[in-house]
Design an enzyme around this catalytic site. Structure first.
Site, PDB file in Angstrom:
ATOM      1  N   LYS A 119      -5.599 -10.520  -7.059  1.00  0.00           N
ATOM      2  CA  LYS A 119      -6.686 -10.762  -6.108  1.00  0.00           C
ATOM      3  C   LYS A 119      -7.847  -9.803  -6.377  1.00  0.00           C
ATOM      4  O   LYS A 119      -7.618  -8.627  -6.677  1.00  0.00           O
ATOM      5  CB  LYS A 119      -6.087 -10.518  -4.712  1.00  0.00           C
ATOM      6  CG  LYS A 119      -7.030 -10.500  -3.567  1.00  0.00           C
ATOM      7  CD  LYS A 119      -6.300 -10.123  -2.290  1.00  0.00           C
ATOM      8  CE  LYS A 119      -6.264  -8.615  -2.120  1.00  0.00           C
ATOM      9  NZ  LYS A 119      -6.052  -8.172  -0.733  1.00  0.00           N
TER      10      LYS A 119
ATOM     11  N   LYS B  50     -11.142  -4.283  -3.467  1.00  0.00           N
ATOM     12  CA  LYS B  50     -11.947  -3.059  -3.549  1.00  0.00           C
ATOM     13  C   LYS B  50     -11.220  -1.964  -4.303  1.00  0.00           C
ATOM     14  O   LYS B  50     -11.828  -1.047  -4.820  1.00  0.00           O
ATOM     15  CB  LYS B  50     -12.262  -2.565  -2.139  1.00  0.00           C
ATOM     16  CG  LYS B  50     -13.217  -3.456  -1.384  1.00  0.00           C
ATOM     17  CD  LYS B  50     -13.241  -3.084   0.087  1.00  0.00           C
ATOM     18  CE  LYS B  50     -14.015  -4.113   0.893  1.00  0.00           C
ATOM     19  NZ  LYS B  50     -13.808  -3.984   2.328  1.00  0.00           N
TER      20      LYS B  50
ATOM     21  N   LYS C  89       0.835  -1.203   0.000  1.00  0.00           N
ATOM     22  CA  LYS C  89       0.000   0.000   0.000  1.00  0.00           C
ATOM     23  C   LYS C  89       0.864   1.244   0.000  1.00  0.00           C
ATOM     24  O   LYS C  89       0.572   2.214  -0.700  1.00  0.00           O
ATOM     25  CB  LYS C  89      -0.945   0.012   1.206  1.00  0.00           C
ATOM     26  CG  LYS C  89      -2.092  -0.961   1.057  1.00  0.00           C
ATOM     27  CD  LYS C  89      -3.110  -0.794   2.168  1.00  0.00           C
ATOM     28  CE  LYS C  89      -4.195  -1.845   2.056  1.00  0.00           C
ATOM     29  NZ  LYS C  89      -5.096  -1.850   3.200  1.00  0.00           N
TER      30      LYS C  89
END
Ligand code: AMP
Ligand code: TRP
Length: 335
Positions: free
Chosen positions: A198, A201, A115
């Site tokens: 994967k 969101k 991230k």
């Protein structure tokens, strides 16, 4: 107070809807565990603050997430259903655990690394760095024995186990060392447009993510336009045919049939048939789920009452743990 072992899991309210990855990998495992375990299920609203979000949007997502847990079968009369921020002991325990966590160990968390690499180190806030420690606090506060999550949370569970053991060794046995509950076959559902990534969101391809609260028609369309692989035969080969393998996994999960059995049934058929079958099977379960969620969201007062009751149940356990932890580390009781 029950003498059953405990199960706990939270989902982040970081999107308007959960997707079928969250659902198959995690949420769907939660209700069956309510029978043998004392269950604590909730919404990780504090975790959601690690990404920039409009306050009004966050408020809406928190309620929508809670409604989705209940629509999935979490039963508020048996489980504590709560918002993390309603139980202040989560952040209290997080502080104590953060003082036991090596900077290096926290820096090695791959989700944090990914991230922060994606957003740039200035955009990555300290909350994101502390995120796994808050998650450890979520779990240890309740002495959870089992934590049903998707594969992406395995490393965070390892950290949690490590912190429990470190605290127990340094002070005295206090925390249960939790076991992850990861169902291998569905622990990592892939993006329909990029089956090597994967389903997430934050995916760059909204068409690859099937949101539980989207119109059933839109979701069926996403399945029909799923990226498949070269060749024509329906075989299960995650390496060379990740798109087909992902559709088979999804279809197997929604129908309760084995992948082998499905492959046999598709002999002589094409990718289009597989896509339609996956769309139909997902739709049959997700459409009523969606309706139930929307119904719950229409009864806002009841939903808020469920969350208030859930927080009450959770706090009864959490406040006892934090009192014990504060005492063990040497913090004085207020006289
Ligand atoms: P989150 O919404 O990120 O809080 O995730 C909720 C749960 O869904 C966690 O237990 C995740 O591990 C799980 N999860 C998220 N994405 C996937 C995926 N693509 N496949 C399987 N499980 C997932
Ligand atoms: N980090 C988890 C996720 O992204 C959500 C989470 C927060 C969680 N606290 C937890 C999951 C405690 C299990 C237990 O999915």
């Amino acid at each position: 107070m029950s003498d059953k072992p405990r199960v706990l899991s939270l989902a982040q309210p970081t999107a308007d809807s959960l997707h079928i990855g969250n659902y198959l990998g995690a949420l769907r495992q939660w209700p069956p565990l309510q029978d043998q375990y004392e269950a604590f299920y909730g919404v990780a609203d504090l975790h959601a603050l690690t990404v920039d979000v409009e306050p009004a949007v966050l408020r809406k997502r928190c309620l929508a997430s809670a409604a989705q847990l209940i629509a999935a079968g979490v039963d508020p009369t048996r489980s504590a259903v709560f918002l993390q921020s309603h139980v202040p002991e989560h952040t209290q325990l997080m502080w104590v655990l953060s003082c036991l966590t090596g900077f290096g160990q926290a820096s090695r968390m791959t989700q944090f690394k990914d991230k922060s690499a994606r957003h740039g180190s200035d955009a990555a806030n300290v909350g994101l760095f502390n995120y796994p420690i808050l998650m450890a606090a979520d779990i240890l506060l309740y002495n959870a024995d089992r934590v049903p999550v998707g594969e992406d949370q395995r490393q965070h569970l390892e950290l949690t186990r490590d912190l429990a053991q470190r605290f127990n060794a340094r002070y005295s046995p206090t925390f249960t060392v939790p076991e992850p509950h990861i169902v291998r076959s569905v622990g990592k559902i892939m993006d329909l447009q990029d089956p090597t990534a994967k389903m997430s969101k934050t995916s760059s391809s909204p068409n690859g993510v099937v949101d539980l609260l989207d119109e059933p028609k839109l979701n069926a369309k996403k399945f029909r336009s799923a990226v498949t692989d070269s060749g024509r035969d329906i075989v299960f080969d995650e390496q060379n045919k990740p798109g087909v393998a992902n559709l088979l996994i999804i279809l197997a999960a929604f129908t309760g049939r084995s992948v082998e059995d499905l492959v046999e049934g598709f002999a002589g058929k094409g990718y289009g048939d597989l896509k339609v079958a996956a769309a139909d099977a997902a739709g049959a379960e997700v459409t009523p789920f969606r309706e139930r969620t929307l119904e719950l969201l229409g009864e806002k007062t009841e939903l808020e009452q469920i969350l208030a009751d859930g927080a009450e149940k959770a706090r009864a356990v959490a406040s006892r743990t934090i009192a014990k932890v504060y005492r063990k580390v040497g913090l004085l009781r207020r006289g």
